[in-house]
Design an enzyme around this catalytic site. Structure first.
Site, PDB file in Angstrom:
ATOM      1  CG  HIS A  28    -203.443  22.829  28.873  1.00  0.00           C
ATOM      2  ND1 HIS A  28    -203.861  22.737  30.179  1.00  0.00           N
ATOM      3  CD2 HIS A  28    -204.547  23.101  28.136  1.00  0.00           C
ATOM      4  CE1 HIS A  28    -205.166  22.930  30.219  1.00  0.00           C
ATOM      5  NE2 HIS A  28    -205.610  23.154  29.001  1.00  0.00           N
ATOM      6  NE  ARG A  29    -206.864  27.832  30.708  1.00  0.00           N
ATOM      7  CZ  ARG A  29    -208.150  28.099  30.489  1.00  0.00           C
ATOM      8  NH1 ARG A  29    -208.918  27.217  29.900  1.00  0.00           N
ATOM      9  NH2 ARG A  29    -208.674  29.230  30.853  1.00  0.00           N
ATOM     10  CB  SER A 124    -185.950  30.556  33.713  1.00  0.00           C
ATOM     11  OG  SER A 124    -185.500  31.846  33.399  1.00  0.00           O
ATOM     12  CB  SER A 125    -181.554  32.027  30.807  1.00  0.00           C
ATOM     13  OG  SER A 125    -182.445  33.111  30.700  1.00  0.00           O
ATOM     14  CB  CYS A 126    -183.399  34.145  35.710  1.00  0.00           C
ATOM     15  SG  CYS A 126    -184.588  33.069  36.483  1.00  0.00           S
ATOM     16  CE1 TYR A 153    -190.135  31.808  37.275  1.00  0.00           C
ATOM     17  CE2 TYR A 153    -188.064  32.545  36.313  1.00  0.00           C
ATOM     18  CZ  TYR A 153    -189.288  31.920  36.190  1.00  0.00           C
ATOM     19  OH  TYR A 153    -189.658  31.411  34.978  1.00  0.00           O
ATOM     20  CE  LYS A 157    -189.220  28.191  36.732  1.00  0.00           C
ATOM     21  NZ  LYS A 157    -190.165  27.198  36.222  1.00  0.00           N
ATOM     22  CB  THR A 181    -182.905  31.934  26.124  1.00  0.00           C
ATOM     23  OG1 THR A 181    -182.506  33.291  26.285  1.00  0.00           O
ATOM     24  CG2 THR A 181    -183.642  31.774  24.800  1.00  0.00           C
ATOM     25  CG  ASN A 182    -185.362  36.504  28.267  1.00  0.00           C
ATOM     26  OD1 ASN A 182    -184.520  35.844  28.889  1.00  0.00           O
ATOM     27  ND2 ASN A 182    -185.741  37.696  28.661  1.00  0.00           N
ATOM     28  NE  ARG A 204    -195.310  50.142  27.827  1.00  0.00           N
ATOM     29  CZ  ARG A 204    -194.240  49.627  28.450  1.00  0.00           C
ATOM     30  NH1 ARG A 204    -193.024  50.062  28.173  1.00  0.00           N
ATOM     31  NH2 ARG A 204    -194.381  48.691  29.361  1.00  0.00           N
TER      32      ARG A 204
HETATM   33  N1  LIG Z   1    -191.914  33.086  29.187  1.00  0.00           N
HETATM   34  C1  LIG Z   1    -190.593  33.034  29.189  1.00  0.00           C
HETATM   35  O1  LIG Z   1    -189.909  33.941  28.647  1.00  0.00           O
HETATM   36  C2  LIG Z   1    -189.872  31.893  29.820  1.00  0.00           C
HETATM   37  C3  LIG Z   1    -190.529  30.845  30.436  1.00  0.00           C
HETATM   38  N2  LIG Z   1    -189.804  29.820  30.994  1.00  0.00           N
HETATM   39  C4  LIG Z   1    -190.458  28.717  31.710  1.00  0.00           C
HETATM   40  O2  LIG Z   1    -191.436  28.078  30.938  1.00  0.00           O
HETATM   41  C5  LIG Z   1    -192.505  27.626  31.782  1.00  0.00           C
HETATM   42  C6  LIG Z   1    -193.824  28.152  31.250  1.00  0.00           C
HETATM   43  O3  LIG Z   1    -193.779  29.579  31.200  1.00  0.00           O
HETATM   44  P1  LIG Z   1    -194.848  30.433  30.368  1.00  0.00           P
HETATM   45  O4  LIG Z   1    -195.600  29.535  29.470  1.00  0.00           O
HETATM   46  O5  LIG Z   1    -194.133  31.605  29.847  1.00  0.00           O
HETATM   47  O6  LIG Z   1    -195.804  30.940  31.523  1.00  0.00           O
HETATM   48  P2  LIG Z   1    -197.356  31.332  31.429  1.00  0.00           P
HETATM   49  O7  LIG Z   1    -197.612  32.261  32.569  1.00  0.00           O
HETATM   50  O8  LIG Z   1    -197.694  31.747  30.047  1.00  0.00           O
HETATM   51  O9  LIG Z   1    -198.076  29.938  31.713  1.00  0.00           O
HETATM   52  C7  LIG Z   1    -197.976  29.295  32.937  1.00  0.00           C
HETATM   53  C8  LIG Z   1    -199.080  28.296  33.059  1.00  0.00           C
HETATM   54  O10 LIG Z   1    -199.047  27.698  34.360  1.00  0.00           O
HETATM   55  C9  LIG Z   1    -200.343  27.697  34.896  1.00  0.00           C
HETATM   56  N3  LIG Z   1    -200.332  27.768  36.356  1.00  0.00           N
HETATM   57  C10 LIG Z   1    -199.775  28.743  37.122  1.00  0.00           C
HETATM   58  N4  LIG Z   1    -200.022  28.492  38.417  1.00  0.00           N
HETATM   59  C11 LIG Z   1    -200.736  27.343  38.456  1.00  0.00           C
HETATM   60  C12 LIG Z   1    -201.293  26.574  39.506  1.00  0.00           C
HETATM   61  N5  LIG Z   1    -201.153  26.934  40.777  1.00  0.00           N
HETATM   62  N6  LIG Z   1    -201.994  25.465  39.189  1.00  0.00           N
HETATM   63  C13 LIG Z   1    -202.147  25.108  37.901  1.00  0.00           C
HETATM   64  N7  LIG Z   1    -201.652  25.771  36.869  1.00  0.00           N
HETATM   65  C14 LIG Z   1    -200.945  26.889  37.148  1.00  0.00           C
HETATM   66  C15 LIG Z   1    -200.981  28.947  34.330  1.00  0.00           C
HETATM   67  O11 LIG Z   1    -202.367  28.888  34.432  1.00  0.00           O
HETATM   68  P3  LIG Z   1    -203.146  30.263  34.787  1.00  0.00           P
HETATM   69  O12 LIG Z   1    -202.682  31.257  33.761  1.00  0.00           O
HETATM   70  O13 LIG Z   1    -204.560  29.866  34.676  1.00  0.00           O
HETATM   71  O14 LIG Z   1    -202.706  30.613  36.169  1.00  0.00           O
HETATM   72  C16 LIG Z   1    -200.470  28.913  32.895  1.00  0.00           C
HETATM   73  O15 LIG Z   1    -201.255  28.065  32.099  1.00  0.00           O
HETATM   74  C17 LIG Z   1    -192.181  28.122  33.184  1.00  0.00           C
HETATM   75  O16 LIG Z   1    -191.587  27.091  33.919  1.00  0.00           O
HETATM   76  C18 LIG Z   1    -191.173  29.218  32.958  1.00  0.00           C
HETATM   77  O17 LIG Z   1    -190.284  29.322  34.019  1.00  0.00           O
HETATM   78  C19 LIG Z   1    -188.431  29.798  30.939  1.00  0.00           C
HETATM   79  C20 LIG Z   1    -187.743  30.798  30.333  1.00  0.00           C
HETATM   80  C21 LIG Z   1    -188.398  31.933  29.732  1.00  0.00           C
HETATM   81  C1  LIG Z   2    -187.187  35.136  31.220  1.00  0.00           C
HETATM   82  C2  LIG Z   2    -186.689  35.938  32.388  1.00  0.00           C
HETATM   83  O1  LIG Z   2    -187.391  37.170  32.491  1.00  0.00           O
HETATM   84  C3  LIG Z   2    -187.063  38.009  33.589  1.00  0.00           C
HETATM   85  O2  LIG Z   2    -185.835  38.609  33.383  1.00  0.00           O
HETATM   86  P1  LIG Z   2    -185.546  39.710  32.301  1.00  0.00           P
HETATM   87  O3  LIG Z   2    -184.919  39.091  31.130  1.00  0.00           O
HETATM   88  O4  LIG Z   2    -184.784  40.812  32.925  1.00  0.00           O
HETATM   89  O5  LIG Z   2    -187.027  40.145  31.937  1.00  0.00           O
HETATM   90  P2  LIG Z   2    -187.880  41.218  31.176  1.00  0.00           P
HETATM   91  O6  LIG Z   2    -188.300  40.633  29.891  1.00  0.00           O
HETATM   92  O7  LIG Z   2    -188.944  41.673  32.086  1.00  0.00           O
HETATM   93  O8  LIG Z   2    -186.899  42.480  30.936  1.00  0.00           O
HETATM   94  C4  LIG Z   2    -185.826  42.461  30.048  1.00  0.00           C
HETATM   95  C5  LIG Z   2    -185.227  43.839  29.902  1.00  0.00           C
HETATM   96  O9  LIG Z   2    -186.158  44.652  29.162  1.00  0.00           O
HETATM   97  C6  LIG Z   2    -186.324  45.909  29.806  1.00  0.00           C
HETATM   98  N1  LIG Z   2    -187.645  46.473  29.472  1.00  0.00           N
HETATM   99  C7  LIG Z   2    -187.835  47.587  28.724  1.00  0.00           C
HETATM  100  N2  LIG Z   2    -189.127  47.890  28.664  1.00  0.00           N
HETATM  101  C8  LIG Z   2    -189.781  46.910  29.343  1.00  0.00           C
HETATM  102  C9  LIG Z   2    -191.152  46.679  29.600  1.00  0.00           C
HETATM  103  O10 LIG Z   2    -192.044  47.416  29.204  1.00  0.00           O
HETATM  104  N3  LIG Z   2    -191.455  45.549  30.315  1.00  0.00           N
HETATM  105  C10 LIG Z   2    -190.496  44.698  30.769  1.00  0.00           C
HETATM  106  N4  LIG Z   2    -190.874  43.585  31.444  1.00  0.00           N
HETATM  107  N5  LIG Z   2    -189.168  44.919  30.556  1.00  0.00           N
HETATM  108  C11 LIG Z   2    -188.837  46.011  29.843  1.00  0.00           C
HETATM  109  C12 LIG Z   2    -186.132  45.578  31.273  1.00  0.00           C
HETATM  110  O11 LIG Z   2    -185.851  46.736  32.029  1.00  0.00           O
HETATM  111  C13 LIG Z   2    -184.955  44.584  31.200  1.00  0.00           C
HETATM  112  O12 LIG Z   2    -183.744  45.283  31.073  1.00  0.00           O
HETATM  113  C14 LIG Z   2    -186.921  37.285  34.892  1.00  0.00           C
HETATM  114  O13 LIG Z   2    -187.490  38.137  35.864  1.00  0.00           O
HETATM  115  C15 LIG Z   2    -187.355  35.904  34.831  1.00  0.00           C
HETATM  116  O14 LIG Z   2    -188.756  35.853  34.745  1.00  0.00           O
HETATM  117  C16 LIG Z   2    -186.805  35.190  33.657  1.00  0.00           C
HETATM  118  O15 LIG Z   2    -186.458  34.039  33.753  1.00  0.00           O
END
Ligand SMILES: NC(=O)C1=CN([C@@H]2O[C@H](COP(=O)(O)OP(=O)(O)OC[C@H]3O[C@@H](n4cnc5c(N)ncnc54)[C@H](OP(=O)(O)O)[C@@H]3O)[C@@H](O)[C@H]2O)C=CC1
Ligand SMILES: C[C@H]1O[C@H](OP(=O)(O)OP(=O)(O)OC[C@H]2O[C@@H](n3cnc4c(=O)[nH]c(N)nc43)[C@H](O)[C@@H]2O)[C@@H](O)[C@@H](O)C1=O
Length: 326
Positions: A28-29, A124-126, A153, A157, A181-182, A204
């Site tokens: 939740h954080r 995730s979409s990956c 990863y 998933k 998705t992202n 950045r």
């Molecule tokens: N961000 C994105 O672009 C995308 C995310 N998702 C999915 O959404 C979900 C959430 O992602 P997102 O919110 O971005 O991730 P965050 O990293 O922002 O949050 C993940 C959370 O999980 C907690 N967590 C990690 N490890 C543990 C552990 N061992 N025990 C308890 N809590 C833990 C973290 O706590 P702490 O920080 O304290 O470790 C944090 O609160 C994931 O399943 C991810 O795959 C899917 C697609 C895209």
């Molecule tokens: C949600 C999805 O996210 C991940 O996949 P991804 O979409 O490739 O993730 P990304 O956001 O890190 O990059 C997107 C694109 O962007 C370019 N890019 C440019 N400049 C920066 C840069 O500064 N940082 C990052 N990270 N990427 C950069 C980078 O080179 C790439 O072409 C999975 O590993 C997996 O975690 C997953 O499920």
């Protein structure tokens, strides 16, 4: 999706009317978990069960079991995971496969064993093959090789989706999966190397503007296409799926709109107000060339996203200025 019919008997667990139901939002954080908590709170849910990572490490099987025996949440949303961008996924493959397998296995199994009525797992979409047909339908899963930068990863998933399906089939238990998705929005991870592209570039560009730098380095070639969804839209979709969906298949959750990384960088430059140049570092990986999801199944059930990328970026930058850049 024919298999959904076979599970019609499982779809009786409606969610929204039970505002006093005990709902465990794991993670939740984080970006996603925090948005789900905001959404549930807005809707009037009064009995959310929340544990920080420090209070409950979800990789620890016996601790997770004890937590579920004690709390017995009626609904569970799994938004806890080891998450990161392309560099983090590529650099820490062991963490990405092991931690994610541990968290999701512990939570899904304990939820089933302790009477949880319905669980939603987030992937995730990956999960889809690197060269999947575009837009990517749900049934492209396991039809080709994965993108190497995030295969560890992705395998975790995919195992999460399959675990939900297996428990549904064997135990007639209402476990569903959503594939976002992202994502981006408030409470994102703005780490300079380990975050996703959108928060990385926001930080950045902001730091470059403040320092008066002449250029900002962006990774890769700028040609990859990505689909972005604001996390408030995802939270809305999560609640929608908890209420309306009880099928075997995972459901894609996307915005349906894609941009090149170059277009994203130009838009970010404008939103942040940076006036210098972009420099491309082609030694950094591009990752998947394109991953636009086909989210028409979710749309056919009645859900559509609301936040445009431009509005979402402006909203997230405002949040960044107020909360991160102290
Ligand atoms: N961000 C994105 O672009 C995308 C995310 N998702 C999915 O959404 C979900 C959430 O992602 P997102 O919110 O971005 O991730 P965050 O990293 O922002 O949050 C993940 C959370 O999980 C907690 N967590 C990690 N490890 C543990 C552990 N061992 N025990 C308890 N809590 C833990 C973290 O706590 P702490 O920080 O304290 O470790 C944090 O609160 C994931 O399943 C991810 O795959 C899917 C697609 C895209
Ligand atoms: C949600 C999805 O996210 C991940 O996949 P991804 O979409 O490739 O993730 P990304 O956001 O890190 O990059 C997107 C694109 O962007 C370019 N890019 C440019 N400049 C920066 C840069 O500064 N940082 C990052 N990270 N990427 C950069 C980078 O080179 C790439 O072409 C999975 O590993 C997996 O975690 C997953 O499920």
């Amino acid at each position: 999706m024919g298999s959904q019919d076979n599970n019609a008997a499982l779809s009786s667990n409606s969610f929204l009317p039970y505002k006093s139901a005990k709902v465990f939002v794991a993670g939740h954080r984080g970006l996603v978990g925090a948005a789900i908590v905001r959404k549930l709170t807005q809707l009037g849910f009064t009995n959310l069960v929340l544990r920080s990572h420090a209070e409950l490490d979800l990789t620890r099987q016996s601790d997770v079991e004890a937590f579920f025996v004690f709390e017995k949440p009626e609904f569970v949303i799994v938004a806890a995971a080891k998450v990161g961008g392309i560099h983090a996924n590529n650099t820490y493959p062991a963490d990405f496969i092991a931690i994610n397998l541990q968290i999701q296995t512990n939570v899904i199994d304990s939820a089933y064993r302790n009477g949880t009525k319905k669980l939603l797992f987030l992937g995730s979409s990956c999960i889809y093959p690197k060269f999947a047909p575009q837009p990517i339908p749900e049934d492209a899963l396991l039809t080709g090789p994965l993108e190497p930068t995030n295969e560890w990863y992705a395998i975790a998933k995919i195992a999460g989706i399959k675990m939900c399906q297996a428990y549904r089939i064997q135990y007639k238990w209402d476990a569903i999966s959503g594939m976002p998705t992202n994502l981006y929005g408030p409470y994102d991870n703005f780490h300079p190397e380990n975050s996703h592209v959108l928060p990385a570039l926001m930080r950045r560009f902001h730091e470059a503007k403040v320092k008066g730098a002449k250029e900002v380095v962006v990774w890769g070639t700028g040609s990859p296409l990505r689909e972005f969804l604001h996390v408030d839209d995802l939270a809305d979709a999560v609640v929608f799926m908890m209420e309306k969906y009880s099928g075997l298949e995972h459901l894609n959750v996307g915005s349906g709109k894609e941009v090149t990384i170059k277009e994203l960088a130009e838009l970010m430059k404008e939103v942040v107000g940076f006036e210098g140049d972009l420099v491309w570092d082609s030694t950094k990986p591009d990752g998947t060339p394109r991953k636009l999801m086909d989210s028409s199944k979710l749309a056919s059930l009645g859900w559509t996203p609301k936040v445009s990328l431009k509005d979402g970026l402006a909203d997230t930058y405002k949040w960044y200025l107020e909360n991160v850049n102290l």
